[in-house]
Design a protein around this motif. Structure first.
Motif, PDB file in Angstrom:
ATOM      1  N   LEU A   9      10.712  -7.693  -9.951  1.00 54.70           N
ATOM      2  CA  LEU A   9      12.170  -7.617  -9.860  1.00 54.70           C
ATOM      3  C   LEU A   9      12.577  -7.606  -8.396  1.00 54.70           C
ATOM      4  CD1 LEU A   9      14.851  -6.808 -11.417  1.00 54.70           C
ATOM      5  CD2 LEU A   9      14.187  -4.439 -11.005  1.00 54.70           C
ATOM      6  N   ASP A  67       8.466  -4.906  -7.628  1.00 58.32           N
ATOM      7  CA  ASP A  67       8.248  -5.784  -6.477  1.00 58.32           C
ATOM      8  C   ASP A  67       8.793  -7.159  -6.817  1.00 58.32           C
ATOM      9  OD1 ASP A  67       6.164  -5.650  -3.843  1.00 58.32           O
ATOM     10  OD2 ASP A  67       6.782  -7.652  -4.504  1.00 58.32           O
ATOM     11  N   LYS A  68       9.376  -7.810  -5.803  1.00 60.24           N
ATOM     12  CA  LYS A  68       9.992  -9.112  -6.096  1.00 60.24           C
ATOM     13  C   LYS A  68       8.952 -10.190  -6.362  1.00 60.24           C
ATOM     14  CE  LYS A  68      10.917 -10.439  -1.310  1.00 60.24           C
ATOM     15  NZ  LYS A  68      11.996 -10.829  -0.407  1.00 60.24           N
ATOM     16  N   GLY A 126       2.641  -7.667   3.404  1.00 59.79           N
ATOM     17  CA  GLY A 126       1.671  -7.424   4.473  1.00 59.79           C
ATOM     18  C   GLY A 126       0.381  -6.805   3.937  1.00 59.79           C
ATOM     19  N   SER A 127       0.496  -5.988   2.901  1.00 56.02           N
ATOM     20  CA  SER A 127      -0.697  -5.282   2.399  1.00 56.02           C
ATOM     21  C   SER A 127      -1.761  -6.248   1.896  1.00 56.02           C
ATOM     22  CB  SER A 127      -0.296  -4.301   1.297  1.00 56.02           C
ATOM     23  OG  SER A 127       0.601  -3.346   1.809  1.00 56.02           O
ATOM     24  N   GLY A 170       3.285  -0.219  11.197  1.00 53.97           N
ATOM     25  CA  GLY A 170       2.661  -1.193  12.097  1.00 53.97           C
ATOM     26  C   GLY A 170       1.313  -1.663  11.578  1.00 53.97           C
ATOM     27  N   GLY A 171       0.320  -1.661  12.447  1.00 56.06           N
ATOM     28  CA  GLY A 171      -1.019  -2.131  12.067  1.00 56.06           C
ATOM     29  C   GLY A 171      -1.880  -1.052  11.441  1.00 56.06           C
ATOM     30  N   TYR A 172      -1.266   0.066  11.033  1.00 54.02           N
ATOM     31  CA  TYR A 172      -2.040   1.191  10.493  1.00 54.02           C
ATOM     32  C   TYR A 172      -1.574   1.604   9.099  1.00 54.02           C
ATOM     33  CZ  TYR A 172      -4.202   1.824  15.065  1.00 54.02           C
ATOM     34  OH  TYR A 172      -4.929   1.640  16.219  1.00 54.02           O
ATOM     35  N   GLY A 173      -1.004   0.658   8.358  1.00 45.03           N
ATOM     36  CA  GLY A 173      -0.442   0.992   7.048  1.00 45.03           C
ATOM     37  C   GLY A 173      -1.443   1.596   6.086  1.00 45.03           C
ATOM     38  N   PHE A 174      -2.685   1.088   6.104  1.00 45.74           N
ATOM     39  CA  PHE A 174      -3.689   1.618   5.178  1.00 45.74           C
ATOM     40  C   PHE A 174      -4.199   2.987   5.626  1.00 45.74           C
ATOM     41  CE2 PHE A 174      -3.286  -2.479   3.480  1.00 45.74           C
ATOM     42  CZ  PHE A 174      -3.762  -2.425   2.179  1.00 45.74           C
ATOM     43  N   ILE A 217       0.836  -1.208   0.000  1.00 44.76           N
ATOM     44  CA  ILE A 217       0.000   0.000   0.000  1.00 44.76           C
ATOM     45  C   ILE A 217       0.873   1.262   0.000  1.00 44.76           C
ATOM     46  CG2 ILE A 217      -0.358   0.045   2.531  1.00 44.76           C
ATOM     47  CD1 ILE A 217      -2.908   1.092  -0.198  1.00 44.76           C
ATOM     48  N   ASN A 218       2.038   1.223   0.676  1.00 52.07           N
ATOM     49  CA  ASN A 218       2.891   2.426   0.672  1.00 52.07           C
ATOM     50  C   ASN A 218       3.487   2.688  -0.707  1.00 52.07           C
ATOM     51  OD1 ASN A 218       2.756   3.660   3.276  1.00 52.07           O
ATOM     52  ND2 ASN A 218       3.780   1.845   4.105  1.00 52.07           N
ATOM     53  N   SER A 259       1.751  -8.288  -2.476  1.00 50.65           N
ATOM     54  CA  SER A 259       2.139  -9.661  -2.116  1.00 50.65           C
ATOM     55  C   SER A 259       2.707  -9.743  -0.696  1.00 50.65           C
ATOM     56  CB  SER A 259       3.169 -10.193  -3.117  1.00 50.65           C
ATOM     57  OG  SER A 259       4.271  -9.322  -3.177  1.00 50.65           O
ATOM     58  N   VAL A 315      15.165  -6.380  -5.971  1.00 47.12           N
ATOM     59  CA  VAL A 315      16.275  -5.427  -5.912  1.00 47.12           C
ATOM     60  C   VAL A 315      17.195  -5.869  -4.783  1.00 47.12           C
ATOM     61  CG1 VAL A 315      16.902  -3.010  -5.579  1.00 47.12           C
ATOM     62  CG2 VAL A 315      14.823  -3.582  -6.835  1.00 47.12           C
ATOM     63  N   ALA A 364      -7.486  -4.084   6.370  1.00 49.02           N
ATOM     64  CA  ALA A 364      -7.555  -2.705   5.862  1.00 49.02           C
ATOM     65  C   ALA A 364      -8.735  -1.917   6.429  1.00 49.02           C
ATOM     66  CB  ALA A 364      -7.523  -2.698   4.341  1.00 49.02           C
ATOM     67  N   PHE A 365      -8.881  -1.995   7.750  1.00 49.88           N
ATOM     68  CA  PHE A 365      -9.858  -1.150   8.449  1.00 49.88           C
ATOM     69  C   PHE A 365      -9.241   0.232   8.572  1.00 49.88           C
ATOM     70  CE2 PHE A 365     -10.338  -5.462  10.236  1.00 49.88           C
ATOM     71  CZ  PHE A 365     -11.572  -5.749   9.677  1.00 49.88           C
TER      72      PHE A 365
END
Ligand SMILES: Cc1cc2nc3c(=O)[nH]c(=O)nc-3n(C[C@H](O)[C@H](O)[C@H](O)COP(=O)(O)OP(=O)(O)OC[C@H]3O[C@@H](n4cnc5c(N)ncnc54)[C@H](O)[C@@H]3O)c2cc1C
Length: 349
Positions: free
Chosen positions: A130, A38-39, A46-47, A306-310, A18-19, A44, A132, A52-53
């Motif tokens: 990819l 992205d590898k 944590g997102s 942490g648990g607030y990525g979204f 998401i970031n 793929s 990196v 996603a609350f």
């Protein structure tokens, strides 16, 4: 030496969670030429596992709660406008674990379809599968295999670091959540021991998530007990709400990336080797203004949500865009360099 295949971008973003996807969206909307890599694939990490609350932080007063309040408002606007068809709006009931009679309710909160949200944000952006390994800065350009860019953004979450930045205090927190069906009514988003919530898929209820700081998918000897995870989720959900005829439809597991001081990270990265060569007294605990540190050129990291990525992603990506496009300085309070002095001192001992 550039090859025929060499492709040049304004920005390469490593990590399509998401970031990374939100940053790619904001930067390309601002007119920059962006490559997202992205590898494994989009969402793929944590997102892809997240419930996603989109909820504010209800606990302790302080700078984190203040930042989260601003981020929550920006997130609600972002998801209900840019990603409206991937966002379900519902009332939220937040119940205290210590005193179940104590609760806070919000008339409107949101739950986002994590995977389709990331995919939509990344659509139209050049995406490469990819891995990196160790990006290098040569002749004023970042090199990631055949890709080149003026600026590099690292959004790789709790995955192994790809730069020598041991001072950045991060830890992986494993999480498990499930989608279920039940004959009981779940009228709103409920947070207590776990979250219980309707989803965009009619009749599907999300329950999540566990927090396990001991299990790591990067430990080749560790085994994750999925049945124990399911049992924990159901037991915790039943403490909040009676759910009849539960049928588990799907498991989602992944790593959150938490910072040691719980604040998220957005900022430039200190070149530890060059900084210690220039300021050896840092190893004796002598204070040095972070402005005097040596930073990798044109390199920014977003991590530690942490648990607030979204909740945090739209806020952090917008600040990244303001920095790269409008030259607005990033907030020092959330800079990853905040960990450097203490690390340098400990390194000596
Ligand atoms: C079970 C669970 C439930 C959650 N629930 C919520 C919630 O309700 N609300 C909320 O706001 N947050 C929630 N979170 C937290 C949220 O998911 C994370 O904060 C967020 O996903 C972090 O996103 P990210 O983009 O930083 O990292 P990630 O999503 O982990 O993305 C990192 C990406 O980088 C890629 N990568 C790593 N190394 C490399 C490399 N060397 N080269 C190329 N690519 C690389 C990985 O493949 C991965 O796709 C939850 C998390 C979990 C695990």
């Amino acid at each position: 030496m550039p090859t025929l295949k060499t492709l040049h971008y304004d920005v390469i973003i490593v990590g399509a969670g998401i970031n990374g996807c939100t940053s790619a969206y904001f930067l390309s909307q601002a007119g920059l030429k962006v490559a997202l890599v992205d590898k494994t694939g989009i969402a793929s990490g944590g997102s892809g596992a997240a419930g996603a609350f989109i909820s504010p932080k209800f606990s302790k007063e302080g700078p984190l709660k203040e930042l989260m309040a601003v981020a929550y408002d920006e997130a609600m606007t972002f998801y209900t406008t840019v990603l409206a068809s991937h966002t379900l709006l519902k009332p939220l009931l937040h119940m205290s674990q210590d005193n179940p009679d104590e609760s806070i309710s919000l008339e409107q909160s949101a739950v986002v379809d994590a995977r389709s949200a990331c995919e939509t944000l990344a659509s139209g952006i050049d995406f490469y599968v990819l891995e990196v390994q160790s990006p290098s800065y040569v002749e004023e350009e970042w090199h990631c295999e055949d890709l080149r860019s003026s600026h590099l953004v690292l959004t790789i979450g709790a995955y192994p670091k790809i730069m020598p930045i041991d001072y950045v205090g991060l830890r992986g927190i494993w999480g498990h959540r499930i989608d279920i069906t039940t004959s009981s009514d779940v009228p709103c988003i409920m947070h207590q021991y776990v979250s219980i919530s309707p989803t965009l898929n009619e009749g599907v209820i999300a329950i999540g998530a566990t927090h396990d700081v001991h299990y790591s998918p990067f430990d080749p000897f560790a085994i994750y007990d999925i049945e124990a995870g399911r049992a924990e989720l159901i037991e915790k959900a039943l403490k909040t709400l009676k759910l009849n005829n539960i049928k588990i439809l799907k498991d989602y597991t992944g790593l959150r990336s938490g910072s040691n001081d719980y604040m998220p990270m957005l900022g430039s990265l200190v070149d530890a080797h060059a900084t210690l060569a220039l300021h050896p007294h840092l190893q004796h605990g002598k204070e040095t203004d972070p402005k005097e540190f040596v930073y990798y050129p044109n390199l920014t990291m977003i991590n530690g949500s942490g648990g607030y990525g979204f909740v945090l992603a739209p806020y952090l990506a917008k600040r990244l865009k303001e920095y790269l496009v409008e030259g607005i300085p990033m907030d020092k309070m959330i800079s990853p360099s905040r960990f450097f002095s203490r690390w340098a001192k400990r390194k000596k001992s």
